[in-house]
Design an enzyme around this catalytic site. Structure first.
Site, short mmCIF file in Angstrom:
data_model
loop_
_atom_site.label_atom_id
_atom_site.label_comp_id
_atom_site.label_asym_id
_atom_site.label_seq_id
_atom_site.Cartn_x
_atom_site.Cartn_y
_atom_site.Cartn_z
N PRO A 64 37.18 40.88 33.54
CA PRO A 64 37.04 40.35 32.18
C PRO A 64 35.94 39.29 32.07
O PRO A 64 35.41 39.04 30.99
CB PRO A 64 38.41 39.74 31.87
CG PRO A 64 39.18 39.72 33.14
CD PRO A 64 38.50 40.59 34.14
N SER A 66 36.08 37.52 42.06
CA SER A 66 35.03 36.60 41.63
C SER A 66 33.78 36.78 42.50
O SER A 66 32.75 36.20 42.22
CB SER A 66 35.52 35.16 41.72
OG SER A 66 35.86 34.85 43.07
N HIS A 88 42.26 40.16 54.14
CA HIS A 88 42.87 38.83 54.35
C HIS A 88 44.30 38.94 54.88
O HIS A 88 45.06 37.98 54.80
CB HIS A 88 42.82 38.01 53.05
CG HIS A 88 41.42 37.64 52.65
ND1 HIS A 88 41.04 37.38 51.35
CD2 HIS A 88 40.28 37.51 53.39
CE1 HIS A 88 39.74 37.09 51.32
NE2 HIS A 88 39.27 37.16 52.53
#
Ligand SMILES: [Zn+2]
Length: 280
Positions: free
Chosen positions: A231, A206, A135
């Site tokens: 997590p 994600s 990115h």
């Protein structure tokens, strides 16, 4: 579900073993990697978009339609509140111990390449060498026509940058905007790395932003093993071979300790102390 995930009482040792026995290890990092450096995430609890609402998805179109106007807004600080908060966090951020551990894993030969979705440049600052910033990097400028990149250096936007010296194209930050395609050279390099990977380690992502996340599924389809360090459960969890439910910093430091010992300990001397390590 393609593979039953391995969730053992010690997934870190599983991950270390998988990394150690893999020929070519590619790491992909997401926003969860930089959160420990004080850079806010976008999605989820406390994320920028959770607090400020979803971003406008046409950033690149706005820039392309009126580059000078876009820069003027930037110069006059007329940006969305979430962009100002992100910019200030990026300016203040320093690599955390996880960034240094990742650079250490590269140094001991455990990790061969890192693809990051982050724009903060903290991996480079920590000394990582083999990196694709899918990115972009906020400390560079880029011509949208020929793709040439320039170091931001001392550039402070007090007036819009001059058009590209090579082709006359408009200059923007290297950071990929909403609606902007990933630069072809960057995407090709990321794909080349993924195609070489026999193991991919997804850290703090994600796994929902395309095309970066799609690369993880390509690696899996190519036969690479998948390690997830996060997590929280993600879309990647069901196809992961090993899952480490941990923050990036803690997991990377543990992995470096496990893999450094493997590297430094000659076979048959597993229980020998290794205090006498002098720098070469
Ligand atoms: Zn150009």
């Amino acid at each position: 579900m393609l593979t039953e995930p391995i969730i053992t009482s010690d997934p870190l040792e599983q991950a270390a073993s998988l990394i150690k026995h893999s020929k070519y290890v590619v790491v992909m990092t997401g926003a969860g990697m930089s959160v420990e450096s004080g850079i806010p995430t976008f999605r989820g609890e406390g994320g920028l978009w959770t607090r400020y609402g979803p971003p406008k998805m046409d950033g690149f179109k706005q820039f392309r339609d009126d580059p000078v106007g876009w820069w003027q807004k930037r110069i006059n600080q007329q940006m969305d509140a979430h962009i100002i908060e992100l910019r200030d966090a990026l300016v203040a951020a320093e690599p955390h111990t996880g960034h240094h551990a990742l650079a250490g894993l590269e140094k001991v030969g455990a990790v061969h390449h890192v693809i990051t979705q982050n724009i903060d440049g903290l991996d480079l600052k920590a000394g990582l060498k083999n990196l694709t910033e899918i990115h972009g990097n906020r400390s560079r400028l880029r011509c949208i026509q020929c793709g040439q990149r320039m170091s931001l250096g001392d550039f402070v936007p007090i007036e819009p940058p001059e058009p590209c010296a090579s082709c006359g194209g408009s200059i923007k930050f290297d950071t990929v905007m909403f609606g902007e395609p990933i630069p072809a050279d960057t995407l090709a390099e990321a794909r080349r790395q993924i195609d070489m990977a026999t193991c991919v380690v997804a850290i703090g992502t994600s796994a929902s932003v395309r095309p970066a996340s799609g690369l993880l599924w390509i690696a899996k389809a190519n036969g690479a093993s998948v390690i997830e360090i996060n997590p929280n459960e993600t879309k990647l969890s069901p196809i992961s071979d090993v899952i480490v439910r941990s923050s990036a910093g803690s997991a990377l430091n543990s992995l470096l300790n496990l893999l450094k010992i493997c590297e430094e300990t000659p076979s048959g001397a597993a229980n020998e102390p290794t205090q006498d390590v002098r720098s070469a």
